[in-house]
Motif scaffolding. Structure first.
Motif, PDB file in Angstrom:
ATOM      1  N   ASN A   1      32.580  44.449  36.205  1.00  0.00           N
ATOM      2  CA  ASN A   1      32.099  44.406  34.819  1.00  0.00           C
ATOM      3  C   ASN A   1      30.697  44.985  34.699  1.00  0.00           C
ATOM      4  O   ASN A   1      30.313  45.483  33.638  1.00  0.00           O
TER       5      ASN A   1
ATOM      6  N   HIS B   1      30.816  41.679  28.028  1.00  0.00           N
ATOM      7  CA  HIS B   1      30.044  41.235  29.197  1.00  0.00           C
ATOM      8  C   HIS B   1      28.618  41.769  29.059  1.00  0.00           C
ATOM      9  O   HIS B   1      28.429  42.972  28.926  1.00  0.00           O
TER      10      HIS B   1
ATOM     11  N   VAL C   1      39.230  37.818  40.882  1.00  0.00           N
ATOM     12  CA  VAL C   1      39.246  38.065  39.431  1.00  0.00           C
ATOM     13  C   VAL C   1      38.379  39.261  39.041  1.00  0.00           C
ATOM     14  O   VAL C   1      37.955  39.385  37.886  1.00  0.00           O
TER      15      VAL C   1
ATOM     16  N   GLU D   1      44.898  48.093  33.306  1.00  0.00           N
ATOM     17  CA  GLU D   1      43.999  46.950  33.070  1.00  0.00           C
ATOM     18  C   GLU D   1      42.735  47.167  33.882  1.00  0.00           C
ATOM     19  O   GLU D   1      42.774  47.765  34.965  1.00  0.00           O
ATOM     20  N   PHE D   2      41.605  46.606  33.439  1.00  0.00           N
ATOM     21  CA  PHE D   2      40.307  46.940  34.022  1.00  0.00           C
ATOM     22  C   PHE D   2      40.210  46.699  35.547  1.00  0.00           C
ATOM     23  O   PHE D   2      39.777  47.588  36.285  1.00  0.00           O
ATOM     24  N   ASN D   3      40.556  45.508  36.036  1.00  0.00           N
ATOM     25  CA  ASN D   3      40.330  45.202  37.455  1.00  0.00           C
ATOM     26  C   ASN D   3      41.087  46.155  38.374  1.00  0.00           C
ATOM     27  O   ASN D   3      40.612  46.484  39.472  1.00  0.00           O
TER      28      ASN D   3
ATOM     29  N   ASN E   1      44.274  47.395  28.856  1.00  0.00           N
ATOM     30  CA  ASN E   1      42.986  47.370  28.141  1.00  0.00           C
ATOM     31  C   ASN E   1      42.001  48.461  28.555  1.00  0.00           C
ATOM     32  O   ASN E   1      41.003  48.669  27.888  1.00  0.00           O
TER      33      ASN E   1
ATOM     34  N   ASP F   1      34.050  35.951  31.412  1.00  0.00           N
ATOM     35  CA  ASP F   1      35.156  35.056  31.763  1.00  0.00           C
ATOM     36  C   ASP F   1      35.087  34.646  33.234  1.00  0.00           C
ATOM     37  O   ASP F   1      35.492  33.538  33.600  1.00  0.00           O
ATOM     38  N   ASP F   2      34.509  35.519  34.086  1.00  0.00           N
ATOM     39  CA  ASP F   2      34.264  35.127  35.488  1.00  0.00           C
ATOM     40  C   ASP F   2      33.370  33.885  35.523  1.00  0.00           C
ATOM     41  O   ASP F   2      33.569  32.984  36.343  1.00  0.00           O
TER      42      ASP F   2
ATOM     43  N   ASP G   1      39.977  35.133  33.523  1.00  0.00           N
ATOM     44  CA  ASP G   1      39.765  34.731  34.922  1.00  0.00           C
ATOM     45  C   ASP G   1      39.996  33.242  35.203  1.00  0.00           C
ATOM     46  O   ASP G   1      40.618  32.897  36.217  1.00  0.00           O
TER      47      ASP G   1
HETATM   48  C1  BDR Z   1      39.486  41.554  33.533  1.00  0.00           C
HETATM   49  O1  BDR Z   1      38.497  42.570  33.443  1.00  0.00           O
HETATM   50  C2  BDR Z   1      37.231  41.999  33.311  1.00  0.00           C
HETATM   51  O2  BDR Z   1      36.528  42.603  32.278  1.00  0.00           O
HETATM   52  C3  BDR Z   1      37.415  40.518  33.093  1.00  0.00           C
HETATM   53  O3  BDR Z   1      36.388  39.790  33.727  1.00  0.00           O
HETATM   54  C4  BDR Z   1      38.761  40.236  33.702  1.00  0.00           C
HETATM   55  O4  BDR Z   1      38.657  39.928  35.069  1.00  0.00           O
HETATM   56  C5  BDR Z   1      40.370  41.631  32.310  1.00  0.00           C
HETATM   57  O5  BDR Z   1      40.941  42.891  32.208  1.00  0.00           O
END
Ligand code: BDR
Ligand code: CA
Length: 324
Positions: free
Chosen positions: A39, A98, A135, A175-177, A169, A14-15, A255
């Protein structure tokens, strides 16, 4: 008038779409791109970023960023969640949302000599009409602020993809970031930026891209549109198998929503100004803690909760038509 933007990425499927949207849309004047570990390891996210910049024929400077989170990697006792969503193809072979390296040709592009954090610290030594869109994990920004704490006054706006009020997630609540570098995120949220806009999972899970939207990308048929279709098809498959959304045959494309917001703020249909902290320990590590109490007096983040997914797709189509 176009908006000057520095884009911080951990490319990333998505980046990649966010880079293409920022590089191609006439309302965005892309000043620089910075890579960060997220990622994938830094070498991969940097190479993947170069390949996407090559695809859209952008000569924007690329600054390589941080290889490690500010604290997380030196805390081996920290809870590690390994719940990366893994889908399987028709032969039972696993694949991820990814890839290690995207499928574009290897790049010969060179990054700038300066590390990303130093670039930020120097660029924002004085007021700039430039917005940062981050992002990936917030490591580059946090380390830049450690170098030059005054820079926060000089950034027009900071738009972040990360966190979740309800949605998560990477763990049951993160969340990941943010989870990938919680200390960096807490530092950034509390640093005193003039305006932070956060696009958490709560909105990106609503601004979905569907298989029908992908057909529009294919009809446009330019290199950017076809690559966006490819990224979305993989993401739709992973979402369908591992993380179904409210629409069938759809994926979240987190993103680029941040870039779309800068192009047309009305793509966000619900936003609230609230206080956000990041949890730094235990089961809630990396969770964004949102204070909804009406009497709070230390609001620091404008949080997006809902969006217009059709408008989002239209904005991407407008940009992808300009790819040659
Ligand atoms: C975010 O985590 C990454 O995997 C994606 O690129 C996005 O920035 C979503 O949680
Ligand atoms: Ca990302």
């Amino acid at each position: 008038m176009s908006r000057k933007v520095i884009l911080d990425v951990d490319t990333g499927s998505d980046d990649a779409v966010a880079i293409m949207l920022a590089a191609l849309h006439p309302e965005i004047d892309l000043v620089a791109v910075c890579s960060v570990k997220g990622n994938q390891p830094l070498a991969n996210t940097t190479e993947n970023t170069k390949r996407v910049l090559d695809l859209v024929k952008s000569d924007v400077p690329l600054y390589k960023g941080c290889k490690f989170p500010v604290v997380r990697d030196v805390c081996p006792w920290r809870i590690e969640f390994d719940n990366r969503a893994t889908a399987v193809d028709e032969n039972g072979k696993p694949f991820y949302i990814h890839q290690d390296f995207n499928s574009l040709p290897e790049s010969t592009r060179k990054e700038e000599a300066k590390p990303a954090s130093v670039f930020y610290a120097e660029y924002f030594a004085e007021p700039k009409d430039t917005t940062i869109v981050a992002v990936g994990p917030l490591t580059n920004l946090a380390t830049a602020i450690l170098i030059n704490p005054d820079m926060v006054e000089n950034v027009e706006e900071l738009v972040i993809m990360g966190g979740g009020d309800i949605d998560a997630n990477s763990s049951s609540c993160s969340e990941f970031n943010i989870f990938a570098d919680p200390e960096a995120a807490q530092l950034v949220f509390q640093a005193g930026f003039k305006r932070i806009v956060l696009c958490p999972l709560d909105v990106t899970h609503k601004a979905m891209v569907t298989k029908d939207d992908c057909k529009r990308f294919v009809e446009i048929g330019t290199p950017a549109a076809l690559f966006a279709d490819k990224m979305c098809q993989t993401r739709i498959e992973v979402h369908t198998q591992c993380q179904p959304l409210t629409l069938p045959d759809a994926c979240a494309l987190h993103d680029p929503l941040c870039i779309a917001y800068l192009i047309d703020p009305s793509v966000i249909t619900k936003m609230e100004y609230l206080h956000v902290d990041v949890s730094l320990s235990g089961m809630t590590d990396g969770a964004t803690i949102v204070d909804h109490r009406y009497f709070q007096n230390n609001r620091n983040v404008h949080i997006c909760y809902d969006g217009d997914r059709k408008k989002f797709v239209d904005i991407m189509c407008d940009a992808f038509k300009l790819s040659k």
